[in-house]
Design a protein around this motif. Structure first.
Motif, PDB file in Angstrom:
ATOM      1  N   VAL A 163      -2.166   0.602   7.151  1.00 52.89           N
ATOM      2  CA  VAL A 163      -2.427   0.213   8.545  1.00 52.89           C
ATOM      3  C   VAL A 163      -1.233  -0.532   9.124  1.00 52.89           C
ATOM      4  N   MET A 164      -0.638  -1.417   8.340  1.00 55.45           N
ATOM      5  CA  MET A 164       0.506  -2.184   8.854  1.00 55.45           C
ATOM      6  C   MET A 164       1.712  -1.289   9.119  1.00 55.45           C
ATOM      7  N   LEU A 192      -4.849  -0.221   1.744  1.00 58.66           N
ATOM      8  CA  LEU A 192      -5.315   0.007   3.116  1.00 58.66           C
ATOM      9  C   LEU A 192      -4.500  -0.822   4.103  1.00 58.66           C
ATOM     10  N   LEU A 193      -4.277  -2.077   3.729  1.00 56.31           N
ATOM     11  CA  LEU A 193      -3.518  -2.988   4.592  1.00 56.31           C
ATOM     12  C   LEU A 193      -2.093  -2.462   4.779  1.00 56.31           C
ATOM     13  N   LEU A 239      -2.472  -8.065  11.405  1.00 59.29           N
ATOM     14  CA  LEU A 239      -1.933  -7.148  12.416  1.00 59.29           C
ATOM     15  C   LEU A 239      -1.526  -7.910  13.675  1.00 59.29           C
ATOM     16  N   SER A 255      -8.630 -10.349   6.810  1.00 60.43           N
ATOM     17  CA  SER A 255      -7.861  -9.473   5.920  1.00 60.43           C
ATOM     18  C   SER A 255      -7.057  -8.437   6.692  1.00 60.43           C
ATOM     19  N   PHE A 256      -7.520  -8.078   7.868  1.00 66.16           N
ATOM     20  CA  PHE A 256      -6.880  -6.982   8.591  1.00 66.16           C
ATOM     21  C   PHE A 256      -6.384  -7.352   9.989  1.00 66.16           C
ATOM     22  N   LEU A 316      -7.776  -2.845  -0.945  1.00 68.05           N
ATOM     23  CA  LEU A 316      -7.514  -3.587   0.289  1.00 68.05           C
ATOM     24  C   LEU A 316      -6.014  -3.632   0.577  1.00 68.05           C
ATOM     25  N   LEU A 327     -13.159  -8.905   7.568  1.00 66.29           N
ATOM     26  CA  LEU A 327     -12.337  -7.872   8.205  1.00 66.29           C
ATOM     27  C   LEU A 327     -11.266  -8.514   9.083  1.00 66.29           C
ATOM     28  N   ASN A 335      -5.293 -12.543   0.645  1.00 66.41           N
ATOM     29  CA  ASN A 335      -6.554 -11.878   0.289  1.00 66.41           C
ATOM     30  C   ASN A 335      -6.965 -12.226  -1.136  1.00 66.41           C
TER      31      ASN A 335
END
Lengths: 307, 420
Positions: free
Chosen positions: B290-291, B286-287, B30, B25-26, B283, B22, B241
């Motif tokens: 979120v970004m 999602l990334l 960020l 990858s996230f 992924l 996590l 990733n």
């Protein structure tokens, strides 16, 4: 018709012959013990049977299918269950989720909860896999091996590295699987495991089959001598070897003497009593360990090495 | 397909519960976006500290009009946080006393005594110079139309102007900037002060700028630096990733025997590859979400991905999952695979123009960048996600799509679903 039929199986890695003209059969519903030290060729053989490795030569049929043939191998995968050595699953998934994952890869739906019950993991069902002890992980592996409701289960060293308590618990589960009518191909380097669980044992060393038969047959054939095991006074060993002239072996705090006739043992015990020595004794029949010792000339250590 | 989806769900769940997975990858992307965005691309204007000592004061300590106006001009640039230092203070001691560890170096500007008078003299001298040059030019070009009397009068005027000019003292500058040689921002400060001083001189002489530069945006929307970084970051982390994440996962599964266990089930090799592609796509999606949300919250960047962006993200995820699978298939050892993954991913990340424009890199690096798949994913996402101009990304779509198919094909060849 045998569930597994292997004739003159050979597997070479360059100059090394891992499996050397091996022949055996496994009947339906039995636990077949494939016993040998590390490097004997057990895992190579089991992986050829599972369709994971190609043999160099020989005849192999598992459930009537040829595992070397890609189409047969694909069909075979629906009908077998596998517990590899050092079973691992997805670390962050719980026991239930891991078993559920493998169940959903098969058509024959087995309920994960049934399998959890079968391997007695109710309490750990919602624990993530990486948090489990070695013994519990192996039990998850056993459940996973049963996830496709297989006709035949391959269990490769299912209790390797486990403590005695976990090993016995795993044995119970394996006996339970046999109770369900499954045929089990079990590889192990533990003599007691092979002796306790197997209907048939095949001993393999350096890629070659050394002996085959039921535990009783093997013991009668190769480990027939009985043992008098004595525990007690320190002087006993000296009396036995120097005064009575018997060949005795010290194993921990026990002294062992082999004998072929019952009156030999009675005579030894009588002399020790007359000397006023305090001791305790038991008579043990030969074991698979003795068979192995006789056939190979060495014992297998806990780690699976020849000694 | 059912088996693929089951494994896909399991891989996602396994990843979501893994703190390190996590993080890398996230959280790491960020944090990087936040740090880079704040340093290079935020809405905040950069301000430099400048200590100013005005020695051009009268008997009562009141600054002269011009020196005060100059300080105001510096202030009006909004580039400086000015600290006024009393005129009697010794600069060397002041700098020594006020330099603190871990703080920026002190930049000290001295407006020397006589700044105003020198500026006025300089201004008069410049104006006279202009007049002399103009007069000479006039006499040269219009001489034949003038009477000898006019020419003689003009000659006398020229002599008088030259004499006055020579009587005025030379201008000696009037400003001194004290900098620490190790101060990286010093040259920027010097440049801004130089510009202010130049503008100031122009005003004094009464000259006008002959050439002016006006900048305007050619699109309806204005773009910040984060607009540039955002697609690059999304592309870069889809790449890491895949190249690092998938390689590590596949080799770890192999080392721990999980892969061998999966091989003995009815799951096929392509289903295993596809499950990884799907999990990396999820992924990536999602990334991206979120970004984009993060960029909007912190930098007010409004990027709404359309169909083309999602297609490119999907193709990028396939490409780099395939790449990771190829690495995992070729390299057996987990540590070696992880090292190779890192060795491939990090240079690619920095050479592909994801973090800064290719144009600022040396030519040979720009050439290398043209051979990196990430360059095309970043570029394509910039066209589709930020500029809303997918037509510009045709080449990127073709190359990313082709490489996605290519790597998945190679992955299916090198991924062994059987032991040797």
């Amino acid at each position: 018709m045998p569930v597994i039929e292997v004739r003159e199986l050979v597997k070479r890695y360059g100059d090394l012959i891992a499996v050397d003209h091996v022949t055996f059969e496994v009947s339906e519903g039995e636990i077949f013990g494939f016993l040998g030290p590390n490097g004997a060729g057990k895992t190579t053989t089991i992986e050829i049977l599972e369709g994971l490795r190609q043999p160099t030569s020989g005849f192999v049929r598992v459930l009537g299918l040829n595992p070397s043939d890609p189409d047969d191998a694909s069909r075979l995968k629906w009908r077998i269950g596998v517990l590899p050595q050092d079973f691992n699953a997805l670390d962050r998934l719980t026991v239930r989720e891991n078993i559920g994952l493998f169940c959903s890869l098969y058509r024959n739906k087995v309920s994960p909860n049934e399998l959890i019950k079968l391997v007695d993991l109710d309490e750990q069902a919602d624990t993530q896999f990486y948090k489990l002890s070695g013994g519990l992980k192996q039990r998850v592996g056993l459940a996973v091996a049963m996830s496709g409701d297989p006709d035949l289960a391959f269990l490769d060293e299912p209790t390797a590295g486990l403590d005695p308590k976990s090993r016995r618990e795993t044995w119970k589960v394996i006996e339970g699987l046999k109770g369900l009518g499954k045929t089990i191909f079990l590889t192990t380097h533990y003599m007691d495991e092979a002796e306790t669980l197997s209907d048939e044992i095949t001993i393999i060393n350096r890629g070659r089959i050394v002996a085959r038969g039921s535990p009783e047959q093997l013991i009668n054939l190769y480990g027939g001598e009985r043992k008098l095991v004595i525990k007690g006074d320190e002087k006993i060993y000296t009396v036995l070897t120097e005064e009575i002239g018997k060949k005795a072996i010290k194993v921990g705090d026990e002294i062992q003497i082999t004998f072929s006739k019952s009156n030999e043992a009675v005579e030894v015990l009588r002399i020790l009593s007359l000397k006023g020595l305090s001791f305790d004794f038991e008579v043990k029949r030969g074991s698979i360990e003795d068979v192995f010792l006789k056939l190979i000339g060495a014992r297998i250590t806990e780690e699976g090495e020849l000694k | 397909m059912k088996k693929t989806l089951t494994l896909f769900k399991a891989l996602i769940l396994n990843w979501v519960r893994s703190r390190s997975g996590l993080f890398f990858s996230f959280i790491f992307p960020l944090l990087l976006l936040l740090v880079f965005g704040s340093v290079f691309g935020g809405t905040r204007q950069v301000k430099y500290d400048l200590h100013v000592q005005n020695r051009d004061v009268d008997f009562y300590g009141t600054p002269t009009n011009l020196s005060r106006a100059f300080i105001e001009a510096l202030n009006s640039t909004k580039s400086f946080t000015l600290t006024l230092v009393p005129s009697k203070v010794n600069p060397t001691e002041y700098i020594k006393k006020n330099t603190k560890p871990f703080s920026s170096r002190i930049r000290f500007l001295i407006i020397h005594e006589g700044f105003q008078s020198e500026a006025i003299n300089g201004s008069i001298k410049s104006q006279i110079n202009v007049m002399i040059v103009s007069l000479k030019s006039f006499m040269c070009f219009a001489g034949e139309h003038l009477t000898p009397e006019n020419m003689s009068q003009l000659g006398r005027g020229l002599e008088t102007l030259t004499a006055v000019n020579q009587s005025l003292p030379d201008v000696k500058g009037g400003l001194t900037l004290l900098l620490d040689p190790s101060d990286t921002g010093g040259q920027v400060v010097k440049g801004i002060i130089y510009s202010v001083a130049n503008a100031f001189s122009f005003k004094l002489v009464g000259a006008r700028e002959v050439i002016t530069l006006k900048t305007d945006s050619y699109t309806a929307k204005t773009y910040s630096a984060v607009d540039y970084y955002l697609p690059g970051y999304i592309a870069a982390f889809i790449m890491t990733n895949g190249v690092i994440g998938v390689t590590s996962l596949a080799t770890d599964f192999k080392r721990r025997g999980v892969l061998k266990r999966l091989m003995t089930t009815p799951l096929t090799k392509m289903e295993w590859i596809l499950a990884n592609v799907l999990s990396q796509t999820a992924l990536g999606i999602l990334l991206t979400i979120v970004m984009i949300a993060f960029s909007w919250i912190f930098f007010r960047v409004t990027a709404i991905p359309g169909l083309y962006s999602w297609i490119l993200i999907f193709l990028g995820a396939i490409l780099f999952t395939g790449f990771g699978m190829v690495l995992a298939g070729l390299v057996k050892d987990v540590e070696a695979a992880s090292a190779i993954g890192n060795a491939v991913a990090f240079p690619m990340m920095f050479l592909s123009g994801s973090f800064w424009p290719l144009e600022i890199m040396p030519t040979y690096m720009q050439t290398i960048a043209r051979f990196l798949p990430l360059t095309y994913l970043s570029e394509g996402l910039r066209f589709t996600l930020i500029l809303g101009y997918p037509q510009g990304a045709v080449l990127d779509f073709i190359l990313v799509g082709f490489l996605a198919v290519f790597f998945i094909f190679i992955a299916s060849l090198v991924t062994s679903w059987r032991e040797k």
